[in-house]
Enzyme design. Sequence first.
Site, mmCIF file in Angstrom:
data_model
loop_
_atom_site.group_PDB
_atom_site.id
_atom_site.type_symbol
_atom_site.label_atom_id
_atom_site.label_comp_id
_atom_site.label_asym_id
_atom_site.label_seq_id
_atom_site.Cartn_x
_atom_site.Cartn_y
_atom_site.Cartn_z
ATOM 1 N N ASP A 62 0.832 -1.210 0.000
ATOM 2 C CA ASP A 62 0.000 0.000 0.000
ATOM 3 C C ASP A 62 0.862 1.255 0.000
ATOM 4 O OD1 ASP A 62 -2.150 -1.631 0.066
ATOM 5 O OD2 ASP A 62 -2.764 -1.168 2.111
ATOM 6 N N ALA A 63 1.917 1.231 0.811
ATOM 7 C CA ALA A 63 2.771 2.416 0.926
ATOM 8 C C ALA A 63 3.461 2.721 -0.401
ATOM 9 C CB ALA A 63 3.805 2.216 2.035
ATOM 10 N N ASP A 66 0.869 4.135 -2.776
ATOM 11 C CA ASP A 66 0.542 5.520 -2.427
ATOM 12 C C ASP A 66 1.655 6.477 -2.837
ATOM 13 O OD1 ASP A 66 -1.880 4.747 -1.354
ATOM 14 O OD2 ASP A 66 -1.106 4.565 0.678
ATOM 15 N N SER A 111 -13.255 6.741 -5.029
ATOM 16 C CA SER A 111 -12.059 6.460 -4.248
ATOM 17 C C SER A 111 -11.867 7.580 -3.228
ATOM 18 C CB SER A 111 -10.828 6.374 -5.156
ATOM 19 O OG SER A 111 -10.876 5.232 -5.971
ATOM 20 N N GLU A 145 -13.322 8.343 11.292
ATOM 21 C CA GLU A 145 -13.626 6.914 11.349
ATOM 22 C C GLU A 145 -12.375 6.109 11.030
ATOM 23 O OE1 GLU A 145 -16.851 6.188 8.610
ATOM 24 O OE2 GLU A 145 -17.746 8.129 9.067
ATOM 25 N N LYS A 147 -10.164 3.507 9.153
ATOM 26 C CA LYS A 147 -10.160 3.051 7.757
ATOM 27 C C LYS A 147 -9.972 1.534 7.749
ATOM 28 C CE LYS A 147 -8.160 4.034 3.220
ATOM 29 N NZ LYS A 147 -7.855 2.640 2.862
ATOM 30 N N ARG A 168 -17.742 -3.101 -4.843
ATOM 31 C CA ARG A 168 -17.557 -1.759 -5.391
ATOM 32 C C ARG A 168 -17.218 -1.794 -6.867
ATOM 33 N NH1 ARG A 168 -13.032 2.786 -3.888
ATOM 34 N NH2 ARG A 168 -11.712 1.329 -5.021
ATOM 35 N N GLU A 213 -17.775 -1.992 4.348
ATOM 36 C CA GLU A 213 -16.599 -2.820 4.113
ATOM 37 C C GLU A 213 -16.857 -4.216 4.675
ATOM 38 O OE1 GLU A 213 -12.784 -1.746 2.328
ATOM 39 O OE2 GLU A 213 -14.554 -0.562 2.820
ATOM 40 N N LYS A 329 -14.013 13.021 7.482
ATOM 41 C CA LYS A 329 -15.091 13.516 6.625
ATOM 42 C C LYS A 329 -15.668 14.810 7.191
ATOM 43 C CE LYS A 329 -16.551 8.749 5.628
ATOM 44 N NZ LYS A 329 -17.665 7.771 5.758
ATOM 45 N N CYS A 465 18.434 -16.404 -16.580
ATOM 46 C CA CYS A 465 19.129 -17.632 -16.962
ATOM 47 C C CYS A 465 18.489 -18.110 -18.261
ATOM 48 C CB CYS A 465 18.979 -18.695 -15.873
ATOM 49 S SG CYS A 465 19.521 -20.335 -16.396
ATOM 50 N N CYS A 470 17.167 -25.538 -16.653
ATOM 51 C CA CYS A 470 17.507 -25.057 -15.321
ATOM 52 C C CYS A 470 16.567 -25.682 -14.285
ATOM 53 C CB CYS A 470 17.388 -23.538 -15.277
ATOM 54 S SG CYS A 470 17.704 -22.832 -13.654
#
Length: 727
Positions: A62-63, A66, A111, A145, A147, A168, A213, A329, A465, A470
Amino acid sequence: MANTNENQMPVQTSLFGDDVPMAAAEQSQAPLAPAQRAAQLNEQLSRAAYQYYALDDPQMSDAAFDRLLQELLRLEEEHPELRTPDSYTQRVGGYVGEQFEPVRHAQRMYSMDDAMDLDELDAWLERTEDALGQVSSEPVAYTCELKIDGLGVALTYADGQFVRAATRGDGTTGELVTANVLTIDDVPRTLAPAGMERIANGGFGTSVEVRGEVYMPRHSFVRLNEANDAAGRAPFANPRNAAAGSLRQKDSKVTASRDLATFVYAVADEAPLAVSSQWEFLGWLRDCGFAVNSHAERCEGAAAVHAFCERALAARDELDYDIDGVVVKVDSFAQQDALGFTARAPRWAIAFKFPPEEKRTVLREIRIQVGRTGVLTPVAEFDPVSVAGSVIARATLHNMDEIQRKDVRVGDTIVVHKAGDVIPEVVEHVPELRPADARPFQMPELCPSCGSPVVREEGEVAYRCISIDCPAQATERLIHWGSRGAMDIDGLGDEIVRRMVEQGVLTDVADFYDPDRLSMEVLAGVSTGRINKAGRDIVVGKVVAKKIMAQVEASKGRGLGRVLFGLGIRHVGANVGMQLARHFGSIDALSTASEEDIAVVDGIGPKIAASVREFFSTPQNAVVLERLRKEGVKLTEEQAVADDAPQPLAGLTFVLTGSLEQFTRKAAGDALKALGAKVTGSVSKRTSYVVAGAAAGSKLAKAQQLGVPVLDEDALGQILSTGELPQ
C-alpha cells in the site's frame, strides 16, 4: 498458490504470466522526461490495481502504491497537460470481473484522496475550511472513522427489506454477490423499526443503498490459515485478501464457512433519510441494525482530528481487524454538497494513511532466487525482526538497479518494513552504521541453479538464466502448473512439489499425469516442509494423498485455456491463454498457426504472438504436449461458433473509450461482437469506428489524428438496435 509468505519471497507475475520486477524497482537511475515518467507511473499503478482488485493478490505494498500515486499527482500538478482523462489520477480504483453478474450502483462509489502525513492532513483541513468559509458561516466539524482494510460493498434495501449486494467494482458497476453476503451474520435482512421511522414515508416505496466494508476478523484469519496449512493449501497473505477471496466464491457455502463481518459507514443518497450529517447518519445505521464501528468520533478543529489519529495509531495492534488509517469527513451533508467531488474522489473527505512500522536489522546475505521464466531475483536475508505482527527474515530486493539505487550492502544495518501488512521490504540502509567491511553485491554471471550464462536483454532491468533445463525454473514451472489460476490442483503445496522435484518424481508438467511417475503411493510420505511439535518432519498422509490425486485427475478436464496459462509461455497470462484457446479451439490448430494468424486474435499483439510461436517451435515442448495428450489432458476449448444470426458488422473494427451511461463497456463490446464486429483495445488506421463516451482520452485523440470516424453513445445505441451504421 500464494507467493507472499514470509519464507518465499514474492516475484511479481505480470498479467501475461511473466516474472517481472516490482514497480518500486522499475525506476531507472537516469531521470525520465515528465511525459515518460507519467506513462510509466500510470502503467505501474494500473498493473498494481489489477493485481489488488481483480486477483486479490497484491504484489505492491500500500505504501509503495501511495508513493507512486502521490508522485503522479505532483507531476500532473507541475505539468497540467499530463492530466489526461485516462490517467490513473482520474479513475476510481477497482475492477469488475466476469465471474458474477454486473450491477450498476445507484450512484458512483468514489475512491479517497490520501494524506501521507500530518502536514498533508493539515493542508487538506485548511483548504477545506477556506473553501467552506466562502459559501457558509457555519463552523466546520468532522467525523473521524477508522479506515477498515477490507472489500467495499453496496447493500440495497427496498421497503426495508434486503434485496441486493454488490462489490464496489470500478465504482460505477460492481459484481452481484447477494447470496454470499446473505451468509454474513451481521448484515440485517430487514431494517429495524427505529431506522424505518426515519425514512421518508416510513420506508415504503423507498430504496436505500448503503455502503461499507466486508472484512475478516484477525482471529478468523489465523484459524483459516491454520486450516489451509493443515490441508496443504497455500495461506492467504493477509485478512483483506482472505475477505475478498471469500466474498467472491461461486459457492456461498464456502463464504459461510469463512466468518466474515461488516462495518457500514456511507449511503448513496441521503435525501430519503431524516439525517443532516455523517454523525447523525451513523446513528441511523445503528438504529437500523447495521454493524457500525464503535471508534468513530465527531471532532471540531484540527487539534481534535490530530488527537483521534494518534489514538487510532496507538490502538491499531489491539483491534481484532486490520486498519490502515483514518478517514476524516466533513460532518455536515450540506457542506459536503457544497464541496462536491473531483474526477475520482470527494473533496469533503480524506484518508490519513498510517506510516508503515519500521525496524532496524542487519543484512547478512543477498541470495539469488530463480523464477520460472529464468529471472534472477536478489533476496535480502537479515536478522529476524518482528514487524506488523509477524517475524520476517527475508525480503525481495527486486533487481540490481534497485540494489544500486538504495546502495544496500551485505553487513549494512538496514531499515525494513512490511508495508500494507503484505510484503516485507528493505527501505534503506543506515549510512552512519555501515561497517568498514560492508560488501557490495554483484549479480552472478552464471545461474546459481544450473551454471548457465546469465544475460540482461536490452531495455530490461531483469537478468535471466537462458537455459531451458535449469532445475530452479523447472520447479517454479511445476508449482505454477498446479496453481489456482492454472490447473488448480488443490492441496498440492509449493514445498510438496519441491520435494518431489528433489526426489526425481517430477521433471516436467506431464509427469503429474504419468502413473509410472506420480501415484498415491508415491505421494504419501513426501515431506510437506513442516515440523510437528516433536521436531519430526510432517509428511503427506494417505488420506491427503488420495485427495490430491483426485484433484490431479480432475485437472485433466480444465481445458486448453488453463493449459496454455499453466505451461508458463512467456507473456501468456490467464486471459490471453483463454483468448487463444477460444479462438483456435485446439492445441493442434494453435501449434500450427503462424505469428500472423496468432496476432489477429483480439488482445494479442506481435510480442505475444512471437512468444507463442517460439514456444510451439521448440521440440522439447512438443514432446511434453504429446505426453499430456496421451495421458488424457484436455487440449481443446469450446470455440465461439457463429450462429445463423445476421452479421451486419462483419469486417468492421470498433474501439470503445471513455465512460458509457447506457451500457457497460463489456456489454457494448459483446453486443458489437454479436453483430459480427471485432472489438479491440487500441486505435490504428485499420480501426473502422471509435465509440467515445464521457472523459474519453488518448484513444479519442488518436482517432481524430488518424481520421477514424468517432461515434457517440446515441449512435452506438442506434447501431445495436438496428444493425445499421449511421449515415
